[in-house]
Write a protein that holds these residues in place. Sequence first.
Motif, PDB file in Angstrom:
ATOM      1  N   GLY A  69      -2.490  11.600 -14.842  1.00  0.00           N
ATOM      2  CA  GLY A  69      -3.711  12.389 -14.755  1.00  0.00           C
ATOM      3  C   GLY A  69      -4.686  11.786 -13.765  1.00  0.00           C
ATOM      4  N   SER A  70      -5.944  11.724 -14.184  1.00  0.00           N
ATOM      5  CA  SER A  70      -6.996  11.220 -13.308  1.00  0.00           C
ATOM      6  C   SER A  70      -6.793   9.737 -12.987  1.00  0.00           C
ATOM      7  N   LEU A  71      -7.042   9.390 -11.743  1.00  0.00           N
ATOM      8  CA  LEU A  71      -7.023   7.990 -11.328  1.00  0.00           C
ATOM      9  C   LEU A  71      -8.435   7.503 -11.021  1.00  0.00           C
ATOM     10  N   ASP A  72      -9.416   8.072 -11.722  1.00  0.00           N
ATOM     11  CA  ASP A  72     -10.798   7.635 -11.541  1.00  0.00           C
ATOM     12  C   ASP A  72     -10.901   6.135 -11.786  1.00  0.00           C
ATOM     13  N   GLY A  73     -11.516   5.444 -10.859  1.00  0.00           N
ATOM     14  CA  GLY A  73     -11.681   3.999 -10.981  1.00  0.00           C
ATOM     15  C   GLY A  73     -10.606   3.193 -10.292  1.00  0.00           C
ATOM     16  N   TRP A  74      -9.449   3.806 -10.001  1.00  0.00           N
ATOM     17  CA  TRP A  74      -8.417   3.112  -9.241  1.00  0.00           C
ATOM     18  C   TRP A  74      -8.799   3.099  -7.762  1.00  0.00           C
ATOM     19  N   LYS A  75      -8.464   2.033  -7.085  1.00  0.00           N
ATOM     20  CA  LYS A  75      -8.661   1.950  -5.635  1.00  0.00           C
ATOM     21  C   LYS A  75      -7.290   1.844  -4.982  1.00  0.00           C
ATOM     22  N   LEU A  76      -6.924   2.870  -4.209  1.00  0.00           N
ATOM     23  CA  LEU A  76      -5.634   2.908  -3.518  1.00  0.00           C
ATOM     24  C   LEU A  76      -5.862   2.781  -2.022  1.00  0.00           C
ATOM     25  N   THR A  77      -5.138   1.890  -1.369  1.00  0.00           N
ATOM     26  CA  THR A  77      -5.278   1.696   0.075  1.00  0.00           C
ATOM     27  C   THR A  77      -3.904   1.677   0.737  1.00  0.00           C
ATOM     28  N   GLY A  78      -3.892   1.889   2.053  1.00  0.00           N
ATOM     29  CA  GLY A  78      -2.684   1.693   2.848  1.00  0.00           C
ATOM     30  C   GLY A  78      -1.526   2.602   2.525  1.00  0.00           C
ATOM     31  N   GLY A  79      -1.803   3.807   2.011  1.00  0.00           N
ATOM     32  CA  GLY A  79      -0.725   4.741   1.724  1.00  0.00           C
ATOM     33  C   GLY A  79      -0.216   4.719   0.301  1.00  0.00           C
ATOM     34  N   LEU A 102       3.992   2.151  -3.719  1.00  0.00           N
ATOM     35  CA  LEU A 102       3.267   1.127  -2.970  1.00  0.00           C
ATOM     36  C   LEU A 102       4.089   0.734  -1.746  1.00  0.00           C
ATOM     37  N   PRO A 103       3.855   1.400  -0.605  1.00  0.00           N
ATOM     38  CA  PRO A 103       4.581   1.018   0.612  1.00  0.00           C
ATOM     39  C   PRO A 103       4.043  -0.276   1.195  1.00  0.00           C
ATOM     40  N   SER A 104       4.736  -0.806   2.165  1.00  0.00           N
ATOM     41  CA  SER A 104       4.306  -2.030   2.830  1.00  0.00           C
ATOM     42  C   SER A 104       2.891  -1.869   3.380  1.00  0.00           C
ATOM     43  N   GLY A 105       2.048  -2.853   3.162  1.00  0.00           N
ATOM     44  CA  GLY A 105       0.680  -2.824   3.644  1.00  0.00           C
ATOM     45  C   GLY A 105      -0.305  -2.136   2.723  1.00  0.00           C
ATOM     46  N   SER A 106       0.161  -1.648   1.592  1.00  0.00           N
ATOM     47  CA  SER A 106      -0.719  -0.932   0.662  1.00  0.00           C
ATOM     48  C   SER A 106      -1.193  -1.864  -0.442  1.00  0.00           C
ATOM     49  N   SER A 107      -2.095  -1.351  -1.266  1.00  0.00           N
ATOM     50  CA  SER A 107      -2.504  -2.042  -2.480  1.00  0.00           C
ATOM     51  C   SER A 107      -3.052  -1.021  -3.464  1.00  0.00           C
ATOM     52  N   ALA A 108      -3.031  -1.380  -4.738  1.00  0.00           N
ATOM     53  CA  ALA A 108      -3.604  -0.546  -5.793  1.00  0.00           C
ATOM     54  C   ALA A 108      -4.331  -1.463  -6.757  1.00  0.00           C
ATOM     55  N   THR A 109      -5.590  -1.126  -7.045  1.00  0.00           N
ATOM     56  CA  THR A 109      -6.426  -1.936  -7.926  1.00  0.00           C
ATOM     57  C   THR A 109      -6.862  -1.099  -9.119  1.00  0.00           C
ATOM     58  N   THR A 110      -6.669  -1.622 -10.313  1.00  0.00           N
ATOM     59  CA  THR A 110      -7.034  -0.901 -11.523  1.00  0.00           C
ATOM     60  C   THR A 110      -8.552  -0.801 -11.655  1.00  0.00           C
ATOM     61  N   LEU A 132      15.872  -7.152   0.223  1.00  0.00           N
ATOM     62  CA  LEU A 132      15.992  -8.373  -0.553  1.00  0.00           C
ATOM     63  C   LEU A 132      14.739  -9.232  -0.489  1.00  0.00           C
ATOM     64  N   LEU A 133      13.957  -9.085   0.583  1.00  0.00           N
ATOM     65  CA  LEU A 133      12.738  -9.879   0.745  1.00  0.00           C
ATOM     66  C   LEU A 133      11.502  -9.145   0.269  1.00  0.00           C
ATOM     67  N   SER A 134      11.681  -8.034  -0.416  1.00  0.00           N
ATOM     68  CA  SER A 134      10.558  -7.247  -0.917  1.00  0.00           C
ATOM     69  C   SER A 134      10.015  -7.870  -2.200  1.00  0.00           C
ATOM     70  N   LEU A 135       8.746  -8.245  -2.184  1.00  0.00           N
ATOM     71  CA  LEU A 135       8.083  -8.864  -3.326  1.00  0.00           C
ATOM     72  C   LEU A 135       6.875  -8.026  -3.722  1.00  0.00           C
ATOM     73  N   LEU A 136       6.408  -8.200  -4.936  1.00  0.00           N
ATOM     74  CA  LEU A 136       5.195  -7.524  -5.392  1.00  0.00           C
ATOM     75  C   LEU A 136       4.235  -8.569  -5.939  1.00  0.00           C
ATOM     76  N   ARG A 137       3.095  -8.686  -5.283  1.00  0.00           N
ATOM     77  CA  ARG A 137       2.083  -9.669  -5.686  1.00  0.00           C
ATOM     78  C   ARG A 137       1.080  -9.013  -6.637  1.00  0.00           C
ATOM     79  N   SER A 192       0.047  -5.597  -4.753  1.00  0.00           N
ATOM     80  CA  SER A 192       0.215  -5.559  -3.296  1.00  0.00           C
ATOM     81  C   SER A 192       1.649  -5.933  -2.930  1.00  0.00           C
ATOM     82  N   PRO A 193       2.395  -5.047  -2.258  1.00  0.00           N
ATOM     83  CA  PRO A 193       3.718  -5.427  -1.766  1.00  0.00           C
ATOM     84  C   PRO A 193       3.602  -6.578  -0.769  1.00  0.00           C
ATOM     85  N   ALA A 194       4.579  -7.471  -0.792  1.00  0.00           N
ATOM     86  CA  ALA A 194       4.576  -8.622   0.114  1.00  0.00           C
ATOM     87  C   ALA A 194       5.997  -8.882   0.579  1.00  0.00           C
TER      88      ALA A 194
END
Length: 213
Positions: A69-79, A102-110, A132-137, A192-194
Amino acid sequence: MLMTRTSLLRRGLPGLVAALALAAVPASASAAGLNIGLSGCPAQTIEHPFARWLDNSSYVLAPGGTFEGSLDGWKLTGGAKVVAGSESFAAHAAGEKNALSLPSGSSATTPPICVAVLDPTMRYFAANDGGLLSLLRVDVIYHAPGGGTLTLPLGINLLGNKSWAPALPVVVGADLLGVLNGGQATVQFRFSPAGLGAKWRIDDVYVDPMMSR
């Protein structure tokens, strides 16, 4: 679960660092029935979404944490965006259809979330759509009562394939912070993907605000 004093100090270190940077705020914590009520925080419905993985802690859903539903308050960046395809276990409810990409270079903040003392933890479902080098920070952002924030790393998700799986629970480290701030803290979590070709999906973001034992 028994712990040595040394291990407890290690787990509380991020909270200690944060506590030194933040001012005090009076509050108290309590739990009753099917809701957790923290002084200064709204009552929240208790769930046990990770019980099938032998984690019987009492979690509460982060605001908008199902991405249905609503993502009010979430901050989405970079796609970062909502996409079709919920986590495959129906841990929150059957019939849900969405997740967060969450593609490369993006971030999502609750949105800001209120947590209490006793090592609050957070947990979520994730799928690795990268290589194989895809990480999630995951970072935690502490909010000072008088303004200002402090960002600290929580951990790195190393899941190796595109199948949905529950991430390991991570300790927020707010225990000493909460003690010095009257028993509670306001936090946000940033995903944040890393790494090379990093790309992820996340779903059903939960917090155990008092880390049930």
